[in-house]
Design an enzyme around this catalytic site. Sequence first.
Site: not given
Lengths: 291, 291
Positions: A31, A50, A105, A107, A153, A185
């Site tokens: 995101y 990014r 579902r 993996h 991210k 951070e």
Amino acid sequence: MIVYLNGEYVDESEAKVSIDDRGFLFADGVYEVAHVYGGTLFEWRRHRDRLRHSLEVVRIRGVDLDELDRAADTLLEHFRAEMARRNEPADGSLYVEVTRGAHPRAHLFPDPPVRPTVVMWIRPVEPIPAELVERGVKVITVPDDRWSKVWIKTVGLLSNVLAKQYAHDRGAFEAIYVRDGIVTECTSANLFIVQQGTLRTAPVSNYILPGVTREVVLEIAQEEGLPVNLTPFGVDEVYTADEVFLTGTLTEVLPITQVDDVRIGTRAGPVALRLRRLLHERAGVLKRSST
Amino acid sequence: MIVYLNGEYVDESEAKVSIDDRGFLFADGVYEVAHVYGGTLFEWRRHRDRLRHSLEVVRIRGVDLDELDRAADTLLEHFRAEMARRNEPADGSLYVEVTRGAHPRAHLFPDPPVRPTVVMWIRPVEPIPAELVERGVKVITVPDDRWSKVWIKTVGLLSNVLAKQYAHDRGAFEAIYVRDGIVTECTSANLFIVQQGTLRTAPVSNYILPGVTREVVLEIAQEEGLPVNLTPFGVDEVYTADEVFLTGTLTEVLPITQVDDVRIGTRAGPVALRLRRLLHERAGVLKRSST
């Protein structure tokens, strides 16, 4: 609110994803959050770059970034019109998330790949109150328990959620992550300190998410001739710093005046306030901020 | 497929969650997968207890576990009927996920809290082919890059997804996570080794998800008088073990015959096969498995 969802524009109440979406099942998505100042996206190019990089490293393919640009434009147009109608400034945050798509579902990546889920919207944001900026915020330190690829991210943010809530429950605005004694951070912002006029923040590594505002502030510092030191530092150097502040897309530059039980000055420091003003200038914010 | 979603039973195609769902935005949710053998849930009580514990540690409140039991019963009834109609064995996996609910995106918990999102379904599973069990699978080792609270069963599984895909791309069935030289577990299974008749697996710590099947296998070992050693071990001890195998809800007990480039025996080991048979007996699997 209008939401862009897989090529369509739908009302928020209709904006839903399948329970088979891998964003929902595996945090298998990435995101970006970008700041909208006065109806215009700030530093979109960096956010977009990014996002492309995040998609590459998690191997989500088939996303048309030009289509995302067009979606952002359309949403901005809606947002400006809506905020004009409300007679409010067109200040907001754009959120975009891309997941590996919906598939029963398992993996392993769906094979053949399915269409990624792409969702984007803009919501209004309130400016951070001037008195909060002036007074500075309190933060606390917490162990950095996150995975070792926080530079990607992803939407896997449970640690960040729990740490920020932990801070909030203790009257703090943010939590500083500390890994092996080294400051990395905060949960949704980068951390800077000022030592005798020198700006310090954690260097880019596996353990920080290189914030766009972090980069912009470093650029501004360079333009202003402020010395910068990007070597790692520990909690003690935060406690004894002349100034401490946060940077983030929505946090902008936010002064910190208390870290754990240690007071850092009595009010917002001059370097932080100056960088905040210069960031606002760069974002084209004129009379909207009182600092 | 019928899906339980927040108190309703809906068709899979209608089973959707809001783009504001915190499971989708933050991986702010927890889950369980339970095995359905012949129309009956295996070890549901343990899965249910672990779910309750996960909910507690991430502070998701307001979930009625008795309602989940009733949902599981209703779904089981549907599943048995559907599989009878297809003339297939009622073997499946039950998936349940609970998230902190839907709310406009912000890291802090919604205040006041919103209703958690609860979703549950049962899908058929194919038994692992007998020849795969007999031959054993190949696995590879990867650095354990996950956060330091993997004992919480959250949906933040991107590392697991990427590691499992990485293994698959190299012809391996699973990836063994290695942290600081110590073997923790695999991406969706625990790892056991056999050394001169003694069973070893990683002890419970922050760095493993204590699998229900791991626990059941340890219980069976105790009943059978098999010695067990729960001290940590490294990769070298895996390479030189007499046997290596996986345990997992759907993996059951699965022999490993290659770790990286090292062969472990030439076919499935006797201890693994015996534990697999005893697990099947416990699950009430009689003629359905050929081992």
